[in-house]
Each structure stands twice: as C-alpha cells, then as structure tokens.
Design an enzyme around this catalytic site. Sequence first.
Site, PDB file in Angstrom:
ATOM      1  N   PRO A   2      11.180 -25.019 -20.768  1.00 23.87           N
ATOM      2  CA  PRO A   2      10.253 -24.128 -21.493  1.00 23.87           C
ATOM      3  C   PRO A   2      10.211 -24.468 -22.979  1.00 23.87           C
ATOM      4  O   PRO A   2      11.206 -24.908 -23.548  1.00 23.87           O
ATOM      5  CB  PRO A   2      10.841 -22.731 -21.274  1.00 23.87           C
ATOM      6  CG  PRO A   2      12.169 -22.906 -20.666  1.00 23.87           C
ATOM      7  CD  PRO A   2      12.333 -24.317 -20.232  1.00 23.87           C
ATOM      8  N   GLU A   3       9.066 -24.262 -23.599  1.00 20.53           N
ATOM      9  CA  GLU A   3       8.957 -24.491 -25.041  1.00 20.53           C
ATOM     10  C   GLU A   3       9.216 -23.174 -25.771  1.00 20.53           C
ATOM     11  O   GLU A   3       9.337 -22.105 -25.151  1.00 20.53           O
ATOM     12  CB  GLU A   3       7.588 -25.086 -25.371  1.00 20.53           C
ATOM     13  CG  GLU A   3       7.340 -26.321 -24.492  1.00 20.53           C
ATOM     14  CD  GLU A   3       6.446 -27.379 -25.101  1.00 20.53           C
ATOM     15  OE1 GLU A   3       6.098 -27.284 -26.284  1.00 20.53           O
ATOM     16  OE2 GLU A   3       6.118 -28.328 -24.371  1.00 20.53           O
ATOM     17  N   LYS A  52      14.617 -22.842 -28.692  1.00 22.32           N
ATOM     18  CA  LYS A  52      14.780 -22.572 -27.269  1.00 22.32           C
ATOM     19  C   LYS A  52      15.990 -21.679 -26.985  1.00 22.32           C
ATOM     20  O   LYS A  52      16.416 -21.550 -25.831  1.00 22.32           O
ATOM     21  CB  LYS A  52      14.854 -23.898 -26.522  1.00 22.32           C
ATOM     22  CG  LYS A  52      13.570 -24.710 -26.736  1.00 22.32           C
ATOM     23  CD  LYS A  52      13.586 -26.062 -26.097  1.00 22.32           C
ATOM     24  CE  LYS A  52      12.270 -26.786 -26.439  1.00 22.32           C
ATOM     25  NZ  LYS A  52      12.192 -28.122 -25.831  1.00 22.32           N
ATOM     26  N   ARG A 258      11.110 -38.278 -22.661  1.00 25.45           N
ATOM     27  CA  ARG A 258      10.048 -37.542 -21.976  1.00 25.45           C
ATOM     28  C   ARG A 258       8.777 -38.382 -22.021  1.00 25.45           C
ATOM     29  O   ARG A 258       8.663 -39.298 -22.818  1.00 25.45           O
ATOM     30  CB  ARG A 258       9.802 -36.201 -22.681  1.00 25.45           C
ATOM     31  CG  ARG A 258      11.025 -35.308 -22.801  1.00 25.45           C
ATOM     32  CD  ARG A 258      11.464 -34.719 -21.468  1.00 25.45           C
ATOM     33  NE  ARG A 258      10.479 -33.795 -20.937  1.00 25.45           N
ATOM     34  CZ  ARG A 258      10.354 -32.535 -21.323  1.00 25.45           C
ATOM     35  NH1 ARG A 258      11.136 -32.041 -22.250  1.00 25.45           N
ATOM     36  NH2 ARG A 258       9.426 -31.768 -20.795  1.00 25.45           N
TER      37      ARG A 258
END
Length: 269
Positions: A2-3, A52, A258
């Site tokens: 999640p961001e 986060k 990523r």
Amino acid sequence: MPEGHTIHRLAQDYAARFTGTAPRVTSPQGKFSDAADLLGGAVLTATEAHGKHLFLRFRDADWVHIHLGLFGKVGFGAAPAPPPADTVRLRLANDTAYADLRGPTTCALITDAGKRAVHDRLGPDPLREDADPGTAYRRISRSRTTIAALLMDQKVVAGVGNVYRAEVLFRHGIDPYRAGRDITPAEWDALWADLVELMREGVRNNRIDTVRPAHTPEAMGRPPRVDDHGGEVYVYRRASRPCHLCGDAVRTAGLAARNLFWCPTCQQR
Ligand SMILES: [Zn+2]
C-alpha cells in the site's frame, strides 16, 4: 505494498471508530497478546501516519506501531464483532465497531522515544502538515541516483510508492532515469506540490487517480481502466499500451526493485 494515502486513510478510519473509547484489545493469533493485555481498559487517544507507518496512541504515550508490509490488511466492521479468525494479529472492538489487522510486517507496542526513532528514519511525507520538502531536496540534489529510485526511498520521501512515483514523473514530463542532482529546485517544488495534491485526493477517495480532467475516459471517449488497483492513471501497469497524450507505447523496466512505467516520448525533460 500500500502507498501512503492508504495508511493515512487507515489512521482516519481507526480514529473515527475508536478515538475516545477504550476498545477491547486482543490478539487472536497470539503474537501481540502480551502487549494487548497491557492495553486493557486504555483509551485510544490519537492516530497518526507517517509514510507507510501507522501509529495508534493509547493513554498518553503508549503507541501501537503498525507497518503493513506487502501482505498486511485491515478490515473494519460494525459491532457485534464475529468470532475472530486465528490469523488476526490485532483486534480492536468497542460497542459500535471492530477492526481486524492481519499479516502486518510490524505490530508492536512502543514508547514516545521508539516512535521518534521511526520518524527519524523517514523522509518528509507529503500528507503531513509538518513535512519539509526542503529536507528531501537536500538529499535529492546531492545524489547521482535516478529520481525514480529516490522517490521510492522512504528515507528521502515517505509514503510515495510505485504508482505515485511513475505518475508524478509522467505528469511533469520528467525522464525517470535523470539523476537526482539534475532535478532543479523549481522542478522539485512542482513535483512536491503535485504529490501533496494527488495523495490528498487518494486519501479522500481511497484510490489513486492521476489523470487530468482532459484525459478522463469521459473526456477522451475511451473505456475506463480495468485493474484491481482501481483509478485512472497515465502509465502505471500500462506497458506497451498507447500513451493517453502521444499514443506511443508505454514502456516498463525494473528500477529500485519494482517495475517502473513511463512514456519515452512525453518524459524527456
Ligand atoms: Zn506519451
């Protein structure tokens, strides 16, 4: 993963249900049981997010520090809470609601000093009022690392993940492989202001939308995006599809562990 907007939204969602109440705190899975016992009868007094990291304050200075990592999830429901699954690390339950946390990387009871140490490891978060974008720029402007990698480095900027980094660089036409030290102060100011705006909207809508009004499906007469992440975007997960601005194929490559997505035609600055 999640961001940051998701974590800030969770902070709001926990606050709306539990602030000012003394929820029953349990750890059906057992890993947080000792800490949960210490929080028996304690009032939840505040919630907060930085990047986060999520913090739930009980009493004056007992903080539950949560990092969801790749697999963590929080589910909310109305009271009465059903019997918990034995995978629930932390359950809060009061007379009106319950919240179940599963699979986090971190769920720990920490002190003010422990919390400060977490903040000290993190860069400024565009969603926090106390954020100083100059702190991030000092690191970026000295670095030979690519801007795309720097934006994902939580020590530089906290809360930006793979979607926001790709989208904000596209929106400013910036080549993701440019070195941080080649980013001008004006470019950084614009990137930061845009992150603040996009991420605030992400908290409000609980999803990431980054296309300008002229590029929505309605405005362009194109079908809406179908993706389990939801939201309308320019390049994220659109590899080899036509760019909404120029029609050239969106590209992808691994960067900072990523997949990076960008338009080589629109992003030449
Ligand atoms: Zn393009």
